[in-house]
Design an enzyme around this catalytic site. Structure first.
Site, mmCIF file in Angstrom:
data_model
loop_
_atom_site.group_PDB
_atom_site.id
_atom_site.type_symbol
_atom_site.label_atom_id
_atom_site.label_comp_id
_atom_site.label_asym_id
_atom_site.label_seq_id
_atom_site.Cartn_x
_atom_site.Cartn_y
_atom_site.Cartn_z
ATOM 1 N N ASN A 81 35.356 43.437 51.260
ATOM 2 C CA ASN A 81 36.167 42.854 50.182
ATOM 3 C C ASN A 81 35.455 41.594 49.721
ATOM 4 O OD1 ASN A 81 38.075 41.741 48.495
ATOM 5 N ND2 ASN A 81 39.768 41.840 49.942
ATOM 6 N N LYS A 123 34.742 39.201 52.836
ATOM 7 C CA LYS A 123 35.603 39.581 53.949
ATOM 8 C C LYS A 123 35.215 40.988 54.401
ATOM 9 C CE LYS A 123 40.545 40.061 55.101
ATOM 10 N NZ LYS A 123 41.927 40.048 54.549
ATOM 11 N N ARG A 134 36.745 47.345 48.388
ATOM 12 C CA ARG A 134 37.892 47.059 47.542
ATOM 13 C C ARG A 134 37.380 46.648 46.165
ATOM 14 N NH1 ARG A 134 41.308 41.693 46.647
ATOM 15 N NH2 ARG A 134 43.066 42.580 45.507
ATOM 16 N N HIS A 191 47.497 45.747 43.575
ATOM 17 C CA HIS A 191 47.978 45.884 44.966
ATOM 18 C C HIS A 191 48.276 47.341 45.308
ATOM 19 C CE1 HIS A 191 49.607 41.500 44.554
ATOM 20 N NE2 HIS A 191 48.390 41.488 45.080
ATOM 21 N N GLY A 203 52.787 37.943 48.539
ATOM 22 C CA GLY A 203 51.819 37.014 49.088
ATOM 23 C C GLY A 203 51.599 35.920 48.061
ATOM 24 N N ASN A 204 50.436 35.269 48.093
ATOM 25 C CA ASN A 204 50.140 34.309 47.037
ATOM 26 C C ASN A 204 50.116 35.007 45.689
ATOM 27 O OD1 ASN A 204 49.535 31.498 46.448
ATOM 28 N ND2 ASN A 204 47.533 32.237 45.785
ATOM 29 N N GLY A 205 49.644 36.257 45.681
ATOM 30 C CA GLY A 205 49.854 37.170 44.569
ATOM 31 C C GLY A 205 50.996 38.084 44.947
ATOM 32 N N ARG A 243 50.594 31.785 39.881
ATOM 33 C CA ARG A 243 50.726 32.553 38.648
ATOM 34 C C ARG A 243 52.195 32.647 38.255
ATOM 35 N NH1 ARG A 243 47.314 37.610 40.626
ATOM 36 N NH2 ARG A 243 46.799 36.377 42.468
ATOM 37 N N ASP A 249 51.932 26.733 49.051
ATOM 38 C CA ASP A 249 52.143 27.042 50.461
ATOM 39 C C ASP A 249 53.644 27.239 50.679
ATOM 40 O OD1 ASP A 249 52.640 26.920 53.241
ATOM 41 O OD2 ASP A 249 50.833 25.730 53.574
ATOM 42 N N GLU A 289 56.445 39.534 54.842
ATOM 43 C CA GLU A 289 56.498 39.849 56.274
ATOM 44 C C GLU A 289 57.015 38.696 57.118
ATOM 45 O OE1 GLU A 289 52.645 41.237 57.550
ATOM 46 O OE2 GLU A 289 52.394 42.399 55.704
ATOM 47 N N GLU A 291 45.951 47.046 54.430
ATOM 48 C CA GLU A 291 45.070 47.409 53.324
ATOM 49 C C GLU A 291 43.677 47.813 53.801
ATOM 50 O OE1 GLU A 291 45.916 45.062 49.440
ATOM 51 O OE2 GLU A 291 46.410 43.700 51.084
#
Length: 397
Positions: free
Chosen positions: A9, A16, A90, A179, A209-211, A240, A280, A331, A383
Protein backbone atom coordinates in the site's frame (compact mmCIF):
# COMPACT_ATOMS: atom_id res chain seq x y z
CA UNK A 1 -5.86 -21.75 -1.35
CA UNK A 2 -2.40 -21.41 0.14
CA UNK A 3 0.74 -19.42 -0.51
CA UNK A 4 2.46 -16.20 0.47
CA UNK A 5 1.31 -12.82 -0.83
CA UNK A 6 3.14 -9.55 -0.28
CA UNK A 7 0.59 -6.75 0.08
CA UNK A 8 1.79 -3.25 -0.85
CA UNK A 9 0.00 0.00 0.00
CA UNK A 10 2.05 2.90 -1.33
CA UNK A 11 1.17 6.43 -0.25
CA UNK A 12 2.61 9.71 -1.44
CA UNK A 13 5.34 9.63 1.23
CA UNK A 14 4.85 6.16 2.72
CA UNK A 15 5.10 2.47 1.94
CA UNK A 16 3.04 0.04 4.00
CA UNK A 17 3.47 -3.70 3.52
CA UNK A 18 2.30 -7.04 4.88
CA UNK A 19 3.46 -10.58 4.08
CA UNK A 20 0.42 -12.85 4.45
CA UNK A 21 -0.03 -16.61 4.32
CA UNK A 22 -3.44 -16.80 2.65
CA UNK A 23 -3.90 -20.41 3.74
CA UNK A 24 -3.70 -19.64 7.46
CA UNK A 25 -4.70 -15.95 7.15
CA UNK A 26 -1.57 -15.20 9.21
CA UNK A 27 0.56 -12.10 8.84
CA UNK A 28 4.18 -13.29 8.87
CA UNK A 29 5.69 -9.79 8.85
CA UNK A 30 4.49 -6.26 8.29
CA UNK A 31 5.89 -2.78 8.29
CA UNK A 32 5.70 0.85 7.36
CA UNK A 33 8.15 3.31 5.86
CA UNK A 34 7.20 6.95 6.44
CA UNK A 35 8.52 10.36 5.35
CA UNK A 36 9.87 9.13 2.03
CA UNK A 37 11.57 12.03 0.28
CA UNK A 38 12.32 13.90 3.50
CA UNK A 39 15.65 14.32 5.26
CA UNK A 40 14.86 11.60 7.78
CA UNK A 41 12.67 8.62 6.88
CA UNK A 42 11.27 6.29 9.54
CA UNK A 43 10.89 2.56 9.01
CA UNK A 44 9.33 -0.16 11.16
CA UNK A 45 9.48 -3.89 10.40
CA UNK A 46 7.42 -6.15 12.69
CA UNK A 47 7.99 -9.88 12.83
CA UNK A 48 7.57 -12.49 15.56
CA UNK A 49 6.20 -9.95 18.00
CA UNK A 50 9.25 -7.74 17.67
CA UNK A 51 9.47 -4.26 16.14
CA UNK A 52 12.68 -3.31 14.36
CA UNK A 53 13.02 0.44 13.73
CA UNK A 54 15.39 2.37 11.53
CA UNK A 55 15.94 6.00 10.52
CA UNK A 56 17.59 6.98 7.25
CA UNK A 57 17.21 9.33 4.32
CA UNK A 58 15.17 7.79 1.49
CA UNK A 59 14.90 9.81 -1.71
CA UNK A 60 12.03 7.88 -3.30
CA UNK A 61 9.90 4.73 -3.22
CA UNK A 62 12.64 2.76 -4.96
CA UNK A 63 15.02 3.45 -2.09
CA UNK A 64 12.25 2.65 0.39
CA UNK A 65 11.60 -0.70 -1.27
CA UNK A 66 15.31 -1.55 -1.11
CA UNK A 67 15.20 -0.82 2.62
CA UNK A 68 12.12 -3.06 3.00
CA UNK A 69 13.86 -5.92 1.20
CA UNK A 70 16.86 -5.42 3.48
CA UNK A 71 14.61 -5.58 6.56
CA UNK A 72 13.10 -8.85 5.34
CA UNK A 73 16.60 -10.20 4.68
CA UNK A 74 17.93 -9.18 8.10
CA UNK A 75 14.94 -9.89 10.32
CA UNK A 76 12.95 -12.35 8.19
CA UNK A 77 11.29 -13.92 6.44
CA UNK A 78 13.87 -13.47 3.68
CA UNK A 79 11.91 -12.76 0.49
CA UNK A 80 14.86 -14.07 -1.53
CA UNK A 81 14.30 -17.50 -0.01
CA UNK A 82 10.50 -17.78 -0.06
CA UNK A 83 8.23 -18.35 -3.03
CA UNK A 84 5.75 -15.52 -3.45
CA UNK A 85 2.42 -16.46 -4.95
CA UNK A 86 1.68 -12.82 -5.81
CA UNK A 87 2.20 -9.20 -4.91
CA UNK A 88 -1.10 -7.46 -4.19
CA UNK A 89 -1.33 -3.70 -4.61
CA UNK A 90 -3.97 -1.42 -3.14
CA UNK A 91 -5.01 1.06 -5.83
CA UNK A 92 -7.43 3.77 -4.78
CA UNK A 93 -9.17 4.61 -8.07
CA UNK A 94 -10.01 2.19 -10.85
CA UNK A 95 -12.68 4.39 -12.41
CA UNK A 96 -15.26 2.47 -14.42
CA UNK A 97 -12.44 0.51 -16.08
CA UNK A 98 -11.89 -2.05 -13.31
CA UNK A 99 -14.70 -3.95 -11.61
CA UNK A 100 -12.54 -6.67 -10.08
CA UNK A 101 -8.95 -7.37 -8.99
CA UNK A 102 -6.76 -7.35 -12.08
CA UNK A 103 -3.40 -8.84 -13.00
CA UNK A 104 -1.05 -5.99 -13.82
CA UNK A 105 0.65 -5.71 -17.18
CA UNK A 106 1.85 -2.67 -19.11
CA UNK A 107 -1.65 -1.91 -20.39
CA UNK A 108 -3.17 -2.04 -16.90
CA UNK A 109 -0.40 0.17 -15.56
CA UNK A 110 -1.08 2.67 -18.35
CA UNK A 111 -4.80 2.70 -17.55
CA UNK A 112 -4.12 3.37 -13.87
CA UNK A 113 -1.91 6.26 -14.96
CA UNK A 114 -4.69 7.58 -17.23
CA UNK A 115 -7.02 7.60 -14.20
CA UNK A 116 -4.72 9.92 -12.19
CA UNK A 117 -7.01 12.95 -12.75
CA UNK A 118 -9.71 11.11 -10.78
CA UNK A 119 -7.37 10.53 -7.81
CA UNK A 120 -4.42 12.92 -8.09
CA UNK A 121 -3.44 12.45 -4.44
CA UNK A 122 -3.47 8.65 -4.49
CA UNK A 123 -3.01 6.94 -7.86
CA UNK A 124 0.47 8.40 -8.56
CA UNK A 125 1.76 6.91 -5.29
CA UNK A 126 0.02 3.60 -5.97
CA UNK A 127 1.73 3.53 -9.36
CA UNK A 128 5.12 4.10 -7.74
CA UNK A 129 4.57 1.02 -5.58
CA UNK A 130 3.53 -1.04 -8.61
CA UNK A 131 6.52 0.00 -10.70
CA UNK A 132 9.04 -0.64 -7.94
CA UNK A 133 7.58 -4.06 -7.13
CA UNK A 134 7.40 -5.11 -10.79
CA UNK A 135 11.06 -4.18 -11.19
CA UNK A 136 12.12 -6.20 -8.13
CA UNK A 137 9.83 -9.20 -8.71
CA UNK A 138 9.48 -9.43 -12.51
CA UNK A 139 8.44 -13.11 -12.43
CA UNK A 140 5.84 -12.81 -9.65
CA UNK A 141 2.23 -12.01 -10.61
CA UNK A 142 1.36 -8.46 -9.62
CA UNK A 143 -2.33 -7.81 -8.90
CA UNK A 144 -4.13 -4.48 -8.48
CA UNK A 145 -7.01 -4.46 -5.99
CA UNK A 146 -9.10 -1.32 -6.42
CA UNK A 147 -10.91 0.58 -3.66
CA UNK A 148 -13.59 1.42 -6.20
CA UNK A 149 -14.14 -2.06 -7.67
CA UNK A 150 -16.70 -3.32 -5.11
CA UNK A 151 -18.94 -0.37 -5.95
CA UNK A 152 -19.09 -1.13 -9.67
CA UNK A 153 -22.34 -2.98 -8.90
CA UNK A 154 -24.09 0.31 -8.10
CA UNK A 155 -27.18 0.74 -10.28
CA UNK A 156 -27.28 3.74 -12.65
CA UNK A 157 -29.71 5.63 -10.44
CA UNK A 158 -27.19 5.43 -7.58
CA UNK A 159 -23.99 6.27 -9.47
CA UNK A 160 -25.25 8.88 -11.94
CA UNK A 161 -24.97 12.55 -11.01
CA UNK A 162 -27.66 14.85 -12.41
CA UNK A 163 -25.22 16.96 -14.42
CA UNK A 164 -24.80 17.66 -18.13
CA UNK A 165 -23.99 14.75 -20.43
CA UNK A 166 -20.62 16.21 -21.52
CA UNK A 167 -19.35 16.12 -17.95
CA UNK A 168 -20.55 12.57 -17.44
CA UNK A 169 -19.18 11.23 -20.71
CA UNK A 170 -16.07 13.32 -21.42
CA UNK A 171 -14.88 13.86 -17.87
CA UNK A 172 -16.14 10.60 -16.28
CA UNK A 173 -18.13 12.44 -13.62
CA UNK A 174 -20.11 9.93 -11.56
CA UNK A 175 -20.18 8.28 -8.16
CA UNK A 176 -17.40 5.71 -7.75
CA UNK A 177 -17.21 5.06 -3.99
CA UNK A 178 -14.18 3.97 -1.97
CA UNK A 179 -13.13 1.67 0.90
CA UNK A 180 -14.52 -1.13 -1.26
CA UNK A 181 -12.13 -3.78 0.03
CA UNK A 182 -13.23 -3.06 3.59
CA UNK A 183 -16.94 -2.92 2.75
CA UNK A 184 -16.68 -6.21 0.86
CA UNK A 185 -14.93 -8.03 3.70
CA UNK A 186 -17.06 -6.63 6.52
CA UNK A 187 -20.41 -7.20 4.81
CA UNK A 188 -19.47 -10.81 4.04
CA UNK A 189 -18.18 -11.39 7.57
CA UNK A 190 -21.36 -9.84 9.03
CA UNK A 191 -23.46 -12.34 7.08
CA UNK A 192 -21.31 -15.19 8.38
CA UNK A 193 -21.68 -14.01 11.98
CA UNK A 194 -25.47 -13.98 11.56
CA UNK A 195 -25.47 -17.44 10.01
CA UNK A 196 -26.82 -16.08 6.71
CA UNK A 197 -25.71 -16.79 3.17
CA UNK A 198 -24.05 -13.70 1.72
CA UNK A 199 -26.65 -13.52 -1.04
CA UNK A 200 -29.44 -13.40 1.58
CA UNK A 201 -27.99 -10.67 3.81
CA UNK A 202 -28.67 -6.93 3.68
CA UNK A 203 -26.03 -5.00 5.60
CA UNK A 204 -25.26 -1.33 6.20
CA UNK A 205 -21.49 -1.07 6.68
CA UNK A 206 -20.07 1.99 8.44
CA UNK A 207 -16.33 2.29 7.82
CA UNK A 208 -15.33 4.94 10.34
CA UNK A 209 -11.70 5.97 10.38
CA UNK A 210 -10.02 9.27 9.59
CA UNK A 211 -11.71 8.66 6.25
CA UNK A 212 -15.27 7.43 6.64
CA UNK A 213 -17.92 5.96 4.37
CA UNK A 214 -21.22 4.13 4.52
CA UNK A 215 -22.38 1.45 2.10
CA UNK A 216 -25.67 -0.34 1.56
CA UNK A 217 -24.90 -3.96 0.66
CA UNK A 218 -27.71 -6.13 -0.69
CA UNK A 219 -26.89 -9.80 -1.12
CA UNK A 220 -23.16 -9.14 -1.28
CA UNK A 221 -23.49 -6.31 -3.81
CA UNK A 222 -22.90 -2.62 -3.16
CA UNK A 223 -26.10 -0.78 -4.13
CA UNK A 224 -25.33 2.65 -2.69
CA UNK A 225 -22.35 4.29 -1.02
CA UNK A 226 -21.61 7.66 0.52
CA UNK A 227 -18.32 8.62 -1.13
CA UNK A 228 -18.60 9.86 -4.69
CA UNK A 229 -16.33 11.00 -7.51
CA UNK A 230 -13.72 11.50 -4.79
CA UNK A 231 -13.44 10.50 -1.12
CA UNK A 232 -14.78 13.94 -0.05
CA UNK A 233 -18.51 13.23 -0.28
CA UNK A 234 -20.71 11.68 2.39
CA UNK A 235 -19.97 11.36 6.09
CA UNK A 236 -18.13 13.90 8.24
CA UNK A 237 -14.53 12.69 8.55
CA UNK A 238 -11.30 13.56 10.30
CA UNK A 239 -10.23 16.30 7.89
CA UNK A 240 -12.91 16.05 5.17
CA UNK A 241 -16.37 17.64 5.40
CA UNK A 242 -18.57 15.14 3.60
CA UNK A 243 -21.72 16.49 1.96
CA UNK A 244 -21.65 20.18 1.05
CA UNK A 245 -23.67 22.66 -1.00
CA UNK A 246 -22.18 22.51 -4.54
CA UNK A 247 -22.31 26.31 -4.76
CA UNK A 248 -19.59 26.65 -2.11
CA UNK A 249 -16.61 26.93 -4.55
CA UNK A 250 -18.26 29.78 -6.47
CA UNK A 251 -19.27 31.52 -3.25
CA UNK A 252 -15.75 31.35 -1.82
CA UNK A 253 -14.12 32.32 -5.13
CA UNK A 254 -15.98 35.61 -4.95
CA UNK A 255 -14.25 36.13 -1.59
CA UNK A 256 -10.84 35.61 -3.24
CA UNK A 257 -10.28 31.97 -2.22
CA UNK A 258 -8.59 30.02 -5.01
CA UNK A 259 -9.57 26.52 -6.12
CA UNK A 260 -6.19 25.26 -4.90
CA UNK A 261 -6.80 26.69 -1.42
CA UNK A 262 -10.36 25.35 -1.46
CA UNK A 263 -9.21 21.85 -2.44
CA UNK A 264 -6.50 21.82 0.22
CA UNK A 265 -8.92 23.02 2.91
CA UNK A 266 -11.53 20.39 2.07
CA UNK A 267 -8.98 17.57 2.11
CA UNK A 268 -6.76 18.64 5.00
CA UNK A 269 -8.46 21.25 7.19
CA UNK A 270 -12.18 20.40 7.34
CA UNK A 271 -14.26 17.69 9.02
CA UNK A 272 -13.89 17.47 12.78
CA UNK A 273 -10.50 19.19 12.49
CA UNK A 274 -12.22 22.22 11.00
CA UNK A 275 -14.90 22.08 13.69
CA UNK A 276 -12.76 21.45 16.76
CA UNK A 277 -9.11 21.84 15.77
CA UNK A 278 -8.20 18.14 15.94
CA UNK A 279 -8.89 15.00 13.93
CA UNK A 280 -7.85 12.71 16.80
CA UNK A 281 -11.17 11.23 17.94
CA UNK A 282 -9.73 10.15 21.29
CA UNK A 283 -8.75 13.72 22.06
CA UNK A 284 -12.09 14.90 20.73
CA UNK A 285 -13.98 12.53 23.05
CA UNK A 286 -11.89 13.54 26.07
CA UNK A 287 -12.59 17.20 25.37
CA UNK A 288 -16.30 16.52 24.88
CA UNK A 289 -16.44 14.58 28.15
CA UNK A 290 -14.94 17.67 29.80
CA UNK A 291 -17.65 19.91 28.36
CA UNK A 292 -15.73 21.47 25.45
CA UNK A 293 -18.44 23.01 23.25
CA UNK A 294 -16.57 22.69 19.94
CA UNK A 295 -15.80 19.03 20.59
CA UNK A 296 -19.40 18.32 21.62
CA UNK A 297 -20.73 20.00 18.48
CA UNK A 298 -18.27 18.11 16.26
CA UNK A 299 -19.35 14.75 17.67
CA UNK A 300 -23.02 15.70 17.40
CA UNK A 301 -22.53 16.56 13.72
CA UNK A 302 -20.72 13.28 13.08
CA UNK A 303 -23.54 11.30 14.74
CA UNK A 304 -26.28 13.29 12.98
CA UNK A 305 -24.77 12.58 9.55
CA UNK A 306 -24.38 8.89 10.41
CA UNK A 307 -28.04 8.59 11.43
CA UNK A 308 -29.11 10.26 8.18
CA UNK A 309 -27.19 7.71 6.14
CA UNK A 310 -28.39 4.74 8.19
CA UNK A 311 -31.99 5.88 7.61
CA UNK A 312 -31.43 6.52 3.92
CA UNK A 313 -29.77 3.17 3.33
CA UNK A 314 -32.47 1.35 5.27
CA UNK A 315 -34.91 2.85 2.76
CA UNK A 316 -32.70 1.81 -0.17
CA UNK A 317 -32.38 -1.77 1.10
CA UNK A 318 -35.97 -2.19 2.26
CA UNK A 319 -34.87 -4.73 4.86
CA UNK A 320 -31.79 -4.48 7.04
CA UNK A 321 -30.30 -7.54 8.72
CA UNK A 322 -27.33 -5.79 10.30
CA UNK A 323 -25.52 -2.52 10.83
CA UNK A 324 -21.78 -3.23 10.99
CA UNK A 325 -19.22 -0.80 12.41
CA UNK A 326 -15.60 -1.10 11.32
CA UNK A 327 -12.22 0.72 11.02
CA UNK A 328 -10.44 2.59 13.81
CA UNK A 329 -13.31 4.69 15.17
CA UNK A 330 -16.03 2.20 14.32
CA UNK A 331 -14.15 -0.58 16.09
CA UNK A 332 -12.90 1.33 19.13
CA UNK A 333 -15.38 4.12 19.99
CA UNK A 334 -18.47 2.95 21.90
CA UNK A 335 -19.51 6.61 22.24
CA UNK A 336 -19.64 7.22 18.49
CA UNK A 337 -21.53 3.97 17.91
CA UNK A 338 -24.10 4.78 20.57
CA UNK A 339 -24.58 8.32 19.31
CA UNK A 340 -25.02 7.14 15.71
CA UNK A 341 -27.80 4.73 16.71
CA UNK A 342 -29.59 7.00 19.16
CA UNK A 343 -33.31 7.33 18.42
CA UNK A 344 -33.50 4.49 15.89
CA UNK A 345 -35.36 2.01 18.09
CA UNK A 346 -38.96 3.00 17.34
CA UNK A 347 -38.55 3.37 13.58
CA UNK A 348 -36.09 0.59 12.80
CA UNK A 349 -36.19 -1.64 15.87
CA UNK A 350 -32.48 -1.13 16.53
CA UNK A 351 -31.82 -1.80 20.22
CA UNK A 352 -28.27 -1.26 21.44
CA UNK A 353 -27.00 -3.36 24.34
CA UNK A 354 -25.20 -0.62 26.28
CA UNK A 355 -23.04 -3.01 28.32
CA UNK A 356 -22.00 -5.01 25.25
CA UNK A 357 -21.26 -1.81 23.34
CA UNK A 358 -19.12 -0.42 26.17
CA UNK A 359 -17.16 -3.68 26.36
CA UNK A 360 -16.60 -3.93 22.59
CA UNK A 361 -13.31 -2.11 22.08
CA UNK A 362 -11.52 -4.83 20.09
CA UNK A 363 -12.43 -7.95 18.17
CA UNK A 364 -15.75 -9.08 16.73
CA UNK A 365 -18.85 -8.41 18.81
CA UNK A 366 -22.63 -8.29 18.60
CA UNK A 367 -23.65 -5.17 20.50
CA UNK A 368 -27.43 -5.23 19.99
CA UNK A 369 -29.96 -6.81 22.33
CA UNK A 370 -31.44 -10.23 21.67
CA UNK A 371 -34.77 -8.58 20.82
CA UNK A 372 -33.34 -6.05 18.36
CA UNK A 373 -34.92 -6.45 14.91
CA UNK A 374 -31.62 -5.39 13.34
CA UNK A 375 -28.34 -6.86 14.55
CA UNK A 376 -25.60 -4.34 15.36
CA UNK A 377 -22.08 -5.71 14.94
CA UNK A 378 -18.51 -4.60 15.41
CA UNK A 379 -16.37 -6.27 12.74
CA UNK A 380 -12.67 -5.39 12.52
CA UNK A 381 -11.75 -4.82 8.91
CA UNK A 382 -9.04 -6.98 7.36
CA UNK A 383 -8.16 -5.04 4.23
CA UNK A 384 -4.66 -6.50 3.85
CA UNK A 385 -5.99 -10.06 4.18
CA UNK A 386 -8.75 -9.30 1.67
CA UNK A 387 -6.21 -7.89 -0.79
CA UNK A 388 -3.99 -10.95 -0.28
CA UNK A 389 -6.88 -13.36 -0.91
CA UNK A 390 -8.04 -11.50 -4.00
CA UNK A 391 -4.50 -11.29 -5.37
CA UNK A 392 -3.99 -15.01 -4.75
CA UNK A 393 -7.24 -15.84 -6.54
CA UNK A 394 -6.18 -13.85 -9.60
CA UNK A 395 -2.67 -15.32 -9.59
CA UNK A 396 -3.96 -18.90 -9.52
CA UNK A 397 -6.84 -18.47 -11.96
Amino acid sequence: MSGLVLVINAGSSSLKYDLIDVGSAESLASGLVERIGETTSLARHSVGGQDHRQESGLADHGAAFELVLGAFGEHGPDLAEVELLAVGHRVVHGGADFSEPTRIDDAVEATIERLIPLAPLHNPANLEGIRVARAHFPDVPQVAVFDTAFHQTLPPQAYTYAVKREWRESHRVRRYGFHGTSHSYVSRRAAELLGLAVEDANVIVLHLGNGASATAVAGGRSVDTSMGLSPLEGLVMGTRPGDLDPSLPAHLSRAGISLEEYDRALNKESGVKGLAGTNDFRELQERADGGDRDACLALDIVAHRLRKYIGAYAAVLGRVDAVAFTAGIGEHSPQVRAAALEGLTELFGIELDEAANAAATSGEHRISTASSRVAVLVVPTEEELEIAREAAAVATS
